[in-house]
Enzyme design. Structure first.
Site, PDB file in Angstrom:
ATOM      1  CG  PHE A   1     -14.678 -17.173 -52.683  1.00 21.85           C
ATOM      2  CD1 PHE A   1     -16.053 -17.345 -52.552  1.00 21.85           C
ATOM      3  CD2 PHE A   1     -14.098 -16.035 -52.128  1.00 21.85           C
ATOM      4  CE1 PHE A   1     -16.830 -16.401 -51.902  1.00 21.85           C
ATOM      5  CE2 PHE A   1     -14.881 -15.092 -51.478  1.00 21.85           C
ATOM      6  CZ  PHE A   1     -16.257 -15.263 -51.355  1.00 21.85           C
ATOM      7  CG  ASP A   2     -19.572 -18.036 -55.954  1.00  9.18           C
ATOM      8  OD1 ASP A   2     -19.602 -18.479 -57.125  1.00  9.18           O
ATOM      9  OD2 ASP A   2     -20.581 -17.992 -55.218  1.00  9.18           O
TER      10      ASP A   2
ATOM     11  CG  PHE B   1     -18.830 -10.597 -51.006  1.00  9.06           C
ATOM     12  CD1 PHE B   1     -19.206 -11.636 -51.836  1.00  9.06           C
ATOM     13  CD2 PHE B   1     -18.591 -10.874 -49.654  1.00  9.06           C
ATOM     14  CE1 PHE B   1     -19.358 -12.919 -51.343  1.00  9.06           C
ATOM     15  CE2 PHE B   1     -18.738 -12.151 -49.161  1.00  9.06           C
ATOM     16  CZ  PHE B   1     -19.120 -13.184 -50.001  1.00  9.06           C
TER      17      PHE B   1
ATOM     18  CE1 TYR C   1     -20.671 -14.082 -55.216  1.00 13.67           C
ATOM     19  CE2 TYR C   1     -22.970 -13.928 -55.891  1.00 13.67           C
ATOM     20  CZ  TYR C   1     -21.878 -14.683 -55.510  1.00 13.67           C
ATOM     21  OH  TYR C   1     -21.980 -16.049 -55.426  1.00 13.67           O
TER      22      TYR C   1
ATOM     23  CE1 TYR D   1     -20.957 -19.625 -46.476  1.00 14.63           C
ATOM     24  CE2 TYR D   1     -19.416 -17.956 -47.246  1.00 14.63           C
ATOM     25  CZ  TYR D   1     -20.627 -18.623 -47.366  1.00 14.63           C
ATOM     26  OH  TYR D   1     -21.504 -18.277 -48.368  1.00 14.63           O
TER      27      TYR D   1
ATOM     28  CB  ILE E   1     -23.067 -15.213 -45.080  1.00 16.73           C
ATOM     29  CG1 ILE E   1     -22.676 -14.153 -46.108  1.00 16.73           C
ATOM     30  CG2 ILE E   1     -22.804 -16.615 -45.601  1.00 16.73           C
ATOM     31  CD1 ILE E   1     -21.208 -14.164 -46.491  1.00 16.73           C
TER      32      ILE E   1
END
Length: 564
Positions: free
Chosen positions: A62-63, A125, A52, A108, A82
């Site tokens: 962010f990731d 995502f 992902y 979050y 999550i």
């Protein structure tokens, strides 16, 4: 920080009662690529592997699992992800790609992740599903093709040789035996393979193709393997079983065609001539005597050929067709031979027996017809006329006197025919018919002759047409009684003291006509008489003097005295 870690942080913060869940929105799912074939969809409780990229609405990342160079593995629906990701991944197929928009309360929340995800952040995502499995999964075996004939299947402790392509569930290749140009060779059920492959090979036939899907717990599990197989990876093997055997195997025989009449079977010490095709179990031809247009010739049971063939040729009949399946420990073993027979290969020989014999064999004589009241039979030195058909034992015609205008003529015992034929023509009556089987050591031997293969057993059909009594070896004429006392005077017809060729010929012909003597049988009596005259005309002046004329018995006696 991965979503797995972030959700753990969120669950801690939630436990402290911090944050506002925000508006009640659900995950937005965009299935922008769906594979044509979807064998399975993600369900609650499934283990999954995926890649992902995670971004904010403005595209800021962010990731990313790609940046870490490792896929994410986890379980769906047990709170380890999550909530938005848990929901967004359900129903995905392997290789499916989705865009997921996760609202804050399913991500979050109002707390976020310090330094990474701000409060009340909507997360974007881009996900690709790579693997799905469940702890209750079993091996998935699909038979892609299977030979019509399958006399035996793989069992535990068998040694197998197979080709394979290995991929991950998403199709990513990680290994292939084809790229190494060599089969993978190993024992089954002895722990040398991963458990899934040990199980997946059982029950296969030589030549069968299978697809074997192995869940991680039957493969390399949580550790994976090197850099090519990630942890918790399902493996897909496309397998072609080339051959297999068991170390306890002996040879296996299939009698393809056995002649109705089998008077004799080959035993140890016999010399066999045979044609063969040699193949591997997958049908690959590695050798053929037919391609050389020459039989393979050898002794049985003397170690001149591989042990399996030594055993497989015992008991064959003339003309038999037999299949001999030989395990490698009775063939070329672990090393193979040349570039056509690989190590540990099972060999299949389709054999056609042309003939065989033993070096001690005599001529085999079968009397087909013998006239009644037969009192006079052939002996050495007799002159005979006979018809014959000559063939190999497989029926191949070689020669026949019927192809010529008259029968074959020969003086027996004069080394004019092969020894076996000479033997077979002795003690025959005029009109008698025989079948003769002549082994090569009494025929044309290892070298053969024009039109006759080396070491060939010959079959003659013979019929005696006529015979003339012969004379002893070395004689051209013999007297039926005592020769005349004054032989020279009687031979000198004009009494001029010398005997020219015409007088000599007239005298000999008169003796034969009156029954007083006989010439060596021949199709050309004049030549025999001419040879007699030449022998007596010692100085070759065209006439015989009284000093030159000698009976052969007198000459032989003189030689004895000289030797003494």
């Amino acid at each position: 920080m991965s979503p797995g870690c972030l959700v753990l942080l969120l669950s801690i913060l939630g436990a402290l009662g911090l944050g506002d869940p925000g508006p009640l929105e659900d995950v937005v799912i965009d299935r922008y690529y769906i594979p044509k074939i979807c064998l399975r969809e993600v369900q609650m409780g499934d283990f999954i592997r995926y890649h992902y990229n995670g971004t904010f609405k403005d595209g800021k990342k962010f990731d990313s699992s790609y940046d870490r160079g490792a896929t994410v593995a986890g379980v769906v629906g047990v709170g380890r992800l999550i909530t938005g990701m848990d929901r967004g991944l359900q129903g995905m197929c392997v290789n499916e790609r989705r865009h997921l928009i996760v609202p804050p309360h399913l991500g979050y929340g109002s707390i976020g992740v310090a330094g990474l995800i701000p409060p009340d952040a909507t997360l974007y995502f881009d996900v690709v599903m790579l693997d799905i499995w469940n702890k209750n999964d079993k091996l998935q075996i699909t038979t892609l093709s299977k030979p019509e004939r399958c006399n035996r299947t793989v069992e535990n402790s068998d040694f197998v040789r197979y080709h394979y392509n290995g991929t991950l569930l998403d199709g990513t290749p990680f290994d292939s035996s084809y790229s190494k140009d060599s089969t993978y060779d190993t024992y089954v059920g002895t722990g040398w393979l991963i458990k899934g492959m040990d199980q997946g090979l059982l029950g296969m036939c030589a030549g069968e193709k299978r697809s074997i899907i192995i869940p991680p717990f039957l493969a390399y599990g949580e550790k994976g393997y090197g850099t090519v197989i990630p942890p918790q990876a399902s493996l897909v093997f496309s397998v072609l079983l080339v051959d297999f055997h068991n170390p306890k195997d002996g040879i296996f025989l299939e009698h393809l065609e056995v002649p109705e009449s089998c008077k004799r079977r080959a035993v140890i010490g016999d010399f066999v001539r045979y044609h063969y095709n040699g193949t591997l179990m997958d049908g690959t031809l590695f050798d053929s005597s037919y391609s050389r247009n020459h039989t393979y010739n050898t002794y049985i049971g003397k170690g001149y050929i591989i042990p399996g063939m030594d055993q497989g040729l015992q008991g064959v009949c003339m003309g038999e067709r037999r299949r001999v399946i030989i395990p490698p420990h009775l063939a070329y073993g672990e090393n193979g031979t040349g570039n056509k027979i690989p190590g540990s290969a099972v060999l299949i020989f389709d054999v056609h027996i042309i003939d065989f014999h033993n070096p001690a064999d005599p001529v085999e004589i079968e009397t087909v017809y013998r006239p009644e009241g037969c009192n006079v039979t052939t002996r050495d030195r007799d002159f005979i006329r006979y018809h014959y058909n000559c063939s190999l034992l497989d029926g191949t015609k070689l020669f026949s006197s019927h192809d010529y205008e008259k029968p074959q003529e020969v003086t027996l015992g004069a080394n004019k025919v092969i020894e076996g034929l000479n033997t077979g023509l002795l003690n025959m009556c005029v009109g008698e018919k025989r079948v003769l089987i002549i082994p090569p050591h009494l025929g044309h031997g290892e070298s053969g002759a024009r039109g006759v293969p080396g070491s060939a057993v010959l079959r003659f059909e013979v019929e005696l047409i006529s015979m003339e009594e012969g004379v002893p070896e070395g004689y051209l004429f013999i007297w039926h009684g005592d020769p005349p006392a004054s032989l020279y005077e009687q031979m000198d017809l004009n009494k001029d003291g010398e005997i020219p060729a015409d007088e000599f010929s007239t005298f000999i012909k008169t003796q034969v006509a009156e029954g007083k003597g006989r010439l060596m049988p021949s199709s050309d009596p004049e030549k025999v008489i001419a040879d007699m005259f030449r022998n007596q005309d010692r100085n070759q002046d065209g006439k015989i003097t009284s000093e030159e004329l000698k009976l052969k018995s007198d000459e032989d006696q003189e030689k004895i005295h000289e030797e003494l």
